[in-house]
Write an enzyme that holds these catalytic residues in place. Structure first.
Site, mmCIF file in Angstrom:
data_model
loop_
_atom_site.group_PDB
_atom_site.id
_atom_site.type_symbol
_atom_site.label_atom_id
_atom_site.label_comp_id
_atom_site.label_asym_id
_atom_site.label_seq_id
_atom_site.Cartn_x
_atom_site.Cartn_y
_atom_site.Cartn_z
ATOM 1 N N ASP A 74 0.817 -1.212 0.000
ATOM 2 C CA ASP A 74 0.000 0.000 0.000
ATOM 3 C C ASP A 74 0.849 1.260 0.000
ATOM 4 O O ASP A 74 1.468 1.606 1.005
ATOM 5 C CB ASP A 74 -0.919 -0.003 1.219
ATOM 6 C CG ASP A 74 -1.983 1.079 1.152
ATOM 7 O OD1 ASP A 74 -2.154 1.690 0.074
ATOM 8 O OD2 ASP A 74 -2.650 1.327 2.170
ATOM 9 N N ASP A 276 -1.923 5.125 -6.109
ATOM 10 C CA ASP A 276 -2.097 4.302 -4.921
ATOM 11 C C ASP A 276 -2.213 2.824 -5.272
ATOM 12 O O ASP A 276 -3.201 2.401 -5.869
ATOM 13 C CB ASP A 276 -3.350 4.754 -4.166
ATOM 14 C CG ASP A 276 -3.600 3.963 -2.900
ATOM 15 O OD1 ASP A 276 -2.655 3.321 -2.405
ATOM 16 O OD2 ASP A 276 -4.737 4.004 -2.399
#
Length: 407
Positions: A74, A276
């Site tokens: 992440d 992201d």
């Protein structure tokens, strides 16, 4: 300190990727024992797996001897924690700090204790101010890539992290601010911060190679810590600086100078958003998404089920490129990049026979400093470089940038 509105964006984007796509989409909105080998100081490449078509995970060893955990990769958050699936197994290298850690995500959260090594405590690197949970430990990313004194969250309470053991957060370190109550200013060094400090890498650079998956657990991804892998892309890498527009600037945020679908232009001027790995879809500001939806005949938003666009089969052949102009170069999502193969519908909570698209709404109109999220489905087509030293993000074409759509 982050403003309340920026914090809400943090909660919206940061992580919490469940196997269930319904949870995953909401979240989009909201190895071996520790070895004693010498640090390589060069780039280290490790594999990543495309899990259930919705998120990339990597195997991370913690402790000595190491217990391996399947962690979501992440770039939209920066805390590393375990315990949401396989529980944290403390060893001789695990040191509980007694420090609370608490991180909220859009559909989930974790809270518990941080752990660290005794040497980190004695160095004064961390300020401990609250009697409760956080650890430091040894983290093994590869046999010759072992980080010591890494802060690890032990998730004692959590929600909506099905199918994974936690998260390895590789976003900017400032995203850890406010996660160690009651000290709202404390920061937790990330794995890349510590790898640089310990001489394991020369640059705080992460190269990311994703690709369209052919199975529901496809180890087709590659993470390169400390550099890039030239084999994984074609042509040159186009870099663009991290945006100064808040709240996107707090993440791996960039400016897109033009966003178009076919002949339709969504952005009359430069607009900011983020890149992201922890977001599955490509998210657009609601007004941009409305224009995208209107440009595809018969398309509609499946708001009550998947949250995705549904495209009539009669309109698939006429899908136009979705173009992002980044650093003066156009990066396009062709038909195949915009659509979910029909045999993957169940993994996204969809109905058999319907054609879904990977573009979704962000939940707010443009002009608020975060108008798009370039997520996994975009990155399955392009090589992406996150360069903390030069504060920039790079993109390059790959041999799977353009593919023929096979429903």
């Amino acid at each position: 300190m982050r403003s309340l509105s920026a914090l809400l964006f943090t909660i919206l984007i940061a992580a919490s990727r469940s196997i269930s796509w319904a949870l995953s989409l909401h979240a989009d909105r909201a190895r071996a024992s520790s070895l004693k080998g010498r640090p390589t100081s060069g780039p280290t490449t490790i594999p990543a797996s495309n899990l259930a078509y919705t998120q990339y995970t990597t195997s991370v060893g913690i402790g000595s001897p190491a217990t391996y955990y399947n962690l979501v990769v992440d770039t939209g958050s920066s805390n590393t924690f375990v315990g949401t699936g396989k529980k944290y197994d403390r060893t001789s290298t695990s040191v509980p700090t007694g420090q609370d850690v608490n991180v909220s995500y859009w559909t989930g959260f974790f809270s518990g204790v941080e752990c660290l090594s005794s040497s980190a405590l004695s160095s004064g690197m961390y300020k401990l101010t609250w009697p409760n949970p956080l650890d430091y430990d040894t983290v093994t990313l590869a046999a010759d890539f072992v980080i010591t004194n890494q802060s690890i969250g032990d998730a004692l309470q959590y929600a909506d992290f099905g199918g994974v053991d936690g998260i390895i957060g590789v976003g900017p370190v400032d995203l850890t601010q406010g996660t160690l109550p009651p000290d709202t200013n404390a920061l937790i060094p990330t794995v890349t911060n510590n790898a640089l400090k310990q001489g394991l890498i020369k640059k705080q650079t992460l190269g990311v190679s994703f690709a369209p998956a052919t199975t529901s657990n496809d180890t087709n991804g590659v993470l390169t810590y400390g550099g890039i892998d030239h084999v994984l892309y074609t042509g040159e890498i186009i870099y663009t600086p991290v945006t100064k527009t808040l709240p996107a600037a707090q993440f791996w945020g960039i400016n897109v100078t033009c966003l178009t679908y076919g002949t339709h232009t969504f952005t009359p001027q430069s607009t900011a958003g983020i890149v992201d790995t922890g977001t599955t879809a490509v998210l657009l500001a609601d007004d941009f998404f409305a224009m995208y939806l209107d440009a595809i005949p018969g398309a509609y938003l499946d708001a009550n089920n998947t949250g995705f666009i549904v495209i009539p089969s009669s309109s698939v052949a006429d899908i136009q490129p979705l173009n992002f102009t980044i650093g003066g170069c156009v990066f396009s999502m062709d038909t195949a990049a915009q659509l979910i193969p029909l045999d993957q519908n169940a993994m996204f909570g969809g109905k058999t026979g319907l054609q879904y698209g990977v573009v979704a709404t962000i939940g707010a109109d443009s002009g608020r400093g975060l108008d798009f999220v370039i997520g996994q489905k975009f990155m399955e087509r392009y090589y992406v470089v996150f360069d903390a030293d030069d504060n920039r993000v790079g993109f390059a074409y790959t041999d799977h940038t353009f593919l023929t759509y096979l429903p």
